[in-house]
Design an enzyme around this catalytic site. Structure first.
Site, mmCIF file in Angstrom:
data_model
loop_
_atom_site.group_PDB
_atom_site.id
_atom_site.type_symbol
_atom_site.label_atom_id
_atom_site.label_comp_id
_atom_site.label_asym_id
_atom_site.label_seq_id
_atom_site.Cartn_x
_atom_site.Cartn_y
_atom_site.Cartn_z
ATOM 1 N N ASP A 186 0.805 -1.220 0.000
ATOM 2 C CA ASP A 186 0.000 0.000 0.000
ATOM 3 C C ASP A 186 0.843 1.277 0.000
ATOM 4 O OD1 ASP A 186 -2.259 -1.667 0.123
ATOM 5 O OD2 ASP A 186 -2.110 -1.769 2.309
ATOM 6 N N GLY A 240 1.542 2.958 -2.664
ATOM 7 C CA GLY A 240 1.130 3.831 -3.765
ATOM 8 C C GLY A 240 1.716 3.345 -5.085
ATOM 9 N N LYS A 241 1.923 2.032 -5.177
ATOM 10 C CA LYS A 241 2.467 1.433 -6.413
ATOM 11 C C LYS A 241 1.535 1.689 -7.586
ATOM 12 C CE LYS A 241 2.381 -2.540 -4.317
ATOM 13 N NZ LYS A 241 2.064 -2.120 -2.953
ATOM 14 N N GLY A 266 -4.710 -4.254 -3.695
ATOM 15 C CA GLY A 266 -5.681 -3.192 -3.929
ATOM 16 C C GLY A 266 -4.888 -1.976 -4.349
ATOM 17 N N HIS A 267 -4.963 -1.622 -5.626
ATOM 18 C CA HIS A 267 -4.192 -0.496 -6.144
ATOM 19 C C HIS A 267 -5.158 0.613 -6.541
ATOM 20 C CE1 HIS A 267 -0.563 -3.288 -7.221
ATOM 21 N NE2 HIS A 267 -0.922 -3.349 -5.964
ATOM 22 N N GLN A 326 1.809 -6.208 -3.430
ATOM 23 C CA GLN A 326 2.422 -6.423 -2.123
ATOM 24 C C GLN A 326 3.786 -5.715 -2.059
ATOM 25 O OE1 GLN A 326 1.009 -9.688 -3.643
ATOM 26 N NE2 GLN A 326 -0.760 -8.556 -2.967
ATOM 27 N N THR A 371 -9.721 -4.902 1.991
ATOM 28 C CA THR A 371 -10.489 -5.526 3.075
ATOM 29 C C THR A 371 -11.070 -4.502 4.051
ATOM 30 O OG1 THR A 371 -8.469 -5.757 4.377
ATOM 31 C CG2 THR A 371 -9.100 -7.645 3.013
ATOM 32 N N ARG A 416 -4.979 0.026 8.826
ATOM 33 C CA ARG A 416 -3.566 -0.320 8.671
ATOM 34 C C ARG A 416 -2.797 0.142 9.904
ATOM 35 N NH1 ARG A 416 -3.773 2.301 2.704
ATOM 36 N NH2 ARG A 416 -4.685 0.557 1.578
HETATM 37 P P1 GDP Z 1 -0.743 0.301 -3.573
HETATM 38 O O1 GDP Z 1 -1.359 -0.963 -3.084
HETATM 39 O O2 GDP Z 1 0.728 0.354 -3.335
HETATM 40 O O3 GDP Z 1 -1.087 0.628 -4.997
HETATM 41 O O4 GDP Z 1 -1.368 1.455 -2.679
HETATM 42 P P2 GDP Z 1 -2.932 1.613 -2.272
HETATM 43 O O5 GDP Z 1 -3.664 2.126 -3.448
HETATM 44 O O6 GDP Z 1 -3.434 0.402 -1.593
HETATM 45 O O7 GDP Z 1 -2.801 2.698 -1.115
HETATM 46 C C1 GDP Z 1 -2.334 3.967 -1.343
HETATM 47 C C2 GDP Z 1 -3.461 4.962 -1.001
HETATM 48 O O8 GDP Z 1 -2.907 6.254 -0.876
HETATM 49 C C3 GDP Z 1 -4.508 5.063 -2.076
HETATM 50 O O9 GDP Z 1 -5.748 5.359 -1.477
HETATM 51 C C4 GDP Z 1 -4.037 6.245 -2.925
HETATM 52 O O10 GDP Z 1 -5.095 6.915 -3.598
HETATM 53 C C5 GDP Z 1 -3.457 7.124 -1.867
HETATM 54 N N1 GDP Z 1 -2.316 7.938 -2.289
HETATM 55 C C6 GDP Z 1 -1.327 7.633 -3.174
HETATM 56 N N2 GDP Z 1 -0.406 8.613 -3.197
HETATM 57 C C7 GDP Z 1 -0.817 9.555 -2.314
HETATM 58 C C8 GDP Z 1 -0.280 10.788 -1.859
HETATM 59 O O11 GDP Z 1 0.791 11.239 -2.266
HETATM 60 N N3 GDP Z 1 -0.998 11.464 -0.892
HETATM 61 C C9 GDP Z 1 -2.168 10.999 -0.395
HETATM 62 N N4 GDP Z 1 -2.783 11.725 0.527
HETATM 63 N N5 GDP Z 1 -2.705 9.845 -0.809
HETATM 64 C C10 GDP Z 1 -2.029 9.123 -1.735
HETATM 65 P P1 IMO Z 2 -0.990 -4.205 -2.234
HETATM 66 O O1 IMO Z 2 -0.591 -4.745 -3.597
HETATM 67 C C1 IMO Z 2 -0.929 -4.732 2.094
HETATM 68 C C2 IMO Z 2 -0.877 -8.862 3.565
HETATM 69 C C3 IMO Z 2 -2.086 -9.347 4.349
HETATM 70 C C4 IMO Z 2 -1.418 -10.363 5.287
HETATM 71 C C5 IMO Z 2 -0.341 -10.969 4.391
HETATM 72 C C6 IMO Z 2 -0.738 -12.307 3.764
HETATM 73 O O2 IMO Z 2 -2.265 -3.463 -2.255
HETATM 74 O O3 IMO Z 2 0.154 -3.473 -1.605
HETATM 75 P P2 IMO Z 2 -2.397 -12.939 1.763
HETATM 76 O O4 IMO Z 2 -3.856 -12.715 1.606
HETATM 77 O O5 IMO Z 2 -1.551 -12.331 0.697
HETATM 78 O O6 IMO Z 2 -2.048 -14.388 1.982
HETATM 79 O O7 IMO Z 2 -2.027 -12.193 3.156
HETATM 80 O O8 IMO Z 2 -0.079 -10.026 3.368
HETATM 81 N N1 IMO Z 2 -1.184 -8.309 2.231
HETATM 82 C C7 IMO Z 2 -1.137 -7.002 1.938
HETATM 83 N N2 IMO Z 2 -0.930 -5.925 2.717
HETATM 84 N N3 IMO Z 2 -1.102 -4.555 0.767
HETATM 85 C C8 IMO Z 2 -1.278 -5.630 -0.038
HETATM 86 O O9 IMO Z 2 -1.310 -5.548 -1.381
HETATM 87 C C9 IMO Z 2 -1.363 -6.919 0.548
HETATM 88 N N4 IMO Z 2 -1.561 -8.163 0.064
HETATM 89 C C10 IMO Z 2 -1.439 -9.007 1.102
HETATM 90 O O10 IMO Z 2 -2.689 -8.296 5.041
HETATM 91 O O11 IMO Z 2 -0.751 -9.683 6.324
HETATM 92 MG MG MG Z 3 -2.887 -1.603 -1.795
#
Ligand code: GDP
Ligand code: IMO
Ligand code: MG
Length: 425
Positions: free
Chosen positions: A13, A15-16, A40-41, A224, A301, A305
């Site tokens: 999470d 911000g990939k 979840g991206h 991840q 989910t 965090r």
């Molecule tokens: P990923 O799984 O690495 O793609 O990251 P997620 O999308 O799960 O979580 C990143 C969250 O931060 C998302 O809700 C994005 O919209 C948000 N986000 C990304 N970059 C920024 C930022 O620079 N500032 C803020 N406030 N939110 C951001």
């Molecule tokens: P993104 O791509 C954050 C965590 C779960 C758990 C562990 C194992 O959005 O960064 P799993 O269901 O993969 O067997 O769970 O990994 N986990 C993540 N945490 N971001 C994710 O994906 C995750 N994908 C799995 O919370 O601790």
């Molecule tokens: Mg994510």
């Protein structure tokens, strides 16, 4: 020729998705190489939010070929629902390509995931219960069912029967559950998924190599992160795949010679979902503030965090494991109102200072962070789009990270929107 890997450097999470989407503008192809719908991206474009789980983040651009590589585990129902969601929002998913070698996640994998977690009780990992671990376990046991098996009904039914002859014993004899009927499951999957998925199923390795030979830019999008990696993460509190850069090669079917850029994405603080060691974890009001401002609840989910200060010991390790060439620092705006920022530069492990990630995991559980404190900027960064607009204290924070890990920060994100970022040098 040129290939870029986007990899998470913390526990996910970071911000990939945002940076994959951003970089995709200059790419021809975006490939997801591991994981499944545990990811979840989130992409925010003109205020519109797209939360993607399986479809690569480049999908929003018309010129991109989005590819789900062989290393991904795919729930066909989830994939179709996501494609449907995108189509309803005007995004063309016709270009999506799905590897025939990717393994399927089926209902029994999700059932097993939940049962394993329940069985572990207090020691549970906190998985996403998406069936990720059991699907990769079947792949290793060589009883997995692959996407390409869908294309031959007899083979598909045979493979499902073989897999379930094993799994049904586990379900009935270990967990006292009802067996899954392989033919009923095959009927459902074939009748609902085969036709809509068929046009997308190809040899993606071939496709990627054709693109590379045509000198097209390919981006490999990690899900991840480094510390959730099955080999390099905080085992057993990890996912069941290899999000690190090496996994990108395996999960897409290319050799490391093709990779010329590895972008590590790091949040300006750290979060983790689920159980496991976390040296800089904050359980105080600073942590609550980060969660509130950063909206640190899982895209997937909805879980809160766990927050913590930025950890350069971890990042130094991530630099090595992934051969990072550059960094993207995200969510800098979330720190806007902090008077004091803390950067973990080393750990104290029973009186000994170490700047390296301890080799033995029980030491990581006992690691006490040693912080370098820096002044906050206490300015709104969300409108900042040029390096020169960043306050001195923000430069101080970014330069301190660079100095600690020896890799340049090239991109800085100042908000969730596509245009909220800075090229940094
Ligand atoms: P990923 O799984 O690495 O793609 O990251 P997620 O999308 O799960 O979580 C990143 C969250 O931060 C998302 O809700 C994005 O919209 C948000 N986000 C990304 N970059 C920024 C930022 O620079 N500032 C803020 N406030 N939110 C951001
Ligand atoms: P993104 O791509 C954050 C965590 C779960 C758990 C562990 C194992 O959005 O960064 P799993 O269901 O993969 O067997 O769970 O990994 N986990 C993540 N945490 N971001 C994710 O994906 C995750 N994908 C799995 O919370 O601790
Ligand atoms: Mg994510």
């Amino acid at each position: 020729m040129p290939t870029t890997i986007v990899v998470g450097t913390q526990w996910g999470d970071e911000g990939k998705g945002k940076f994959t989407d951003l970089l995709a503008k200059e790419m021809s192809m975006v490939v997801r190489y591991q994981g499944g719908h545990n990811a979840g991206h989130t992409l925010v474009v003109d205020g519109e939010v797209f939360a993607l789980q399986l479809v690569p983040s480049g999908v929003l651009y018309d010129h991109i070929v989005p590819v789900i590589g062989n290393g991904v585990v795919v729930d066909p129902f989830v994939l179709l629902a996501e494609m449907d969601m995108l189509s309803r929002r005007g995004i063309d998913t016709g270009r999506l390509r799905l590897s025939g070698n990717a393994h399927l996640i089926l209902n029994y994998h999700q059932q097993l995931d939940a049962l394993h977690e329940r069985h572990l009780g207090k020691s549970k990992l906190g998985t996403t219960k998406r069936g990720i671990g059991p699907a990769y376990a079947d792949k290793s046991l060589r009883i997995g069912v692959r996407v390409q098996d869908l294309l031959d009904e007899m083979i598909f039914r045979e493979k499902l029967r073989a897999a379930l002859s094993h799994t049904n014993k586990v379900l009935t004899k270990v967990y006292n559950r009802l067996p899954v009927d392989p033919d009923m499951l095959a009927d459902k999957v074939l009748s609902e998924c085969l036709e809509p998925l068929k046009p997308h199923i190809v040899d993606t390795t071939d496709l990627i190599h054709d693109a590379l030979e045509a000198d097209q830019h390919v981006l490999l999008e990690g899900a991840q992160a480094t510390f959730l990696d099955l080999d390099h993460g905080t085992y057993p509190f990890v996912t069941s795949s290899n999000p690190t850069a090496g996994g990108a090669c395996t999960g897409a079917g290319i050799g490391p010679r093709h990779v010329d850029r590895v972008l590590g994405v790091a949040k300006s603080y750290v979060t983790r979902v689920g159980a496991g060691p976390f040296p800089t974890e904050l359980t105080d009001s600073d942590g609550d503030k980060i969660v509130d401002i950063g909206r640190e609840y899982g895209t997937n989910t909805g879980r809160r965090r766990r927050p913590g200060w930025f950890d350069t010991v971890m990042l130094r390790h991530a630099v090595r494991v992934n051969s990072l060439t550059e960094l993207a620092i995200t969510k800098l705006d979330v720190l806007d109102s902090f008077e004091r920022l803390r950067l973990c530069v080393a750990y104290d492990i029973e009186g000994e200072r170490t700047e390296k990630l301890p080799y033995h995991q029980s030491e990581l559980h006992r690691a006490v962070p040693i912080y370098e404190d820096l002044p906050g900027w206490q300015t709104d960064l969300t409108e900042v789009t040029e390096q020169g607009q960043l306050p001195e204290e923000a430069h101080g924070y970014l330069r301190a990270i660079e100095a600690q890990v020896g890799v340049p920060v090239k991109l800085v994100s100042t908000g969730p929107g596509r245009s909220q970022y800075v090229h940094y040098s």
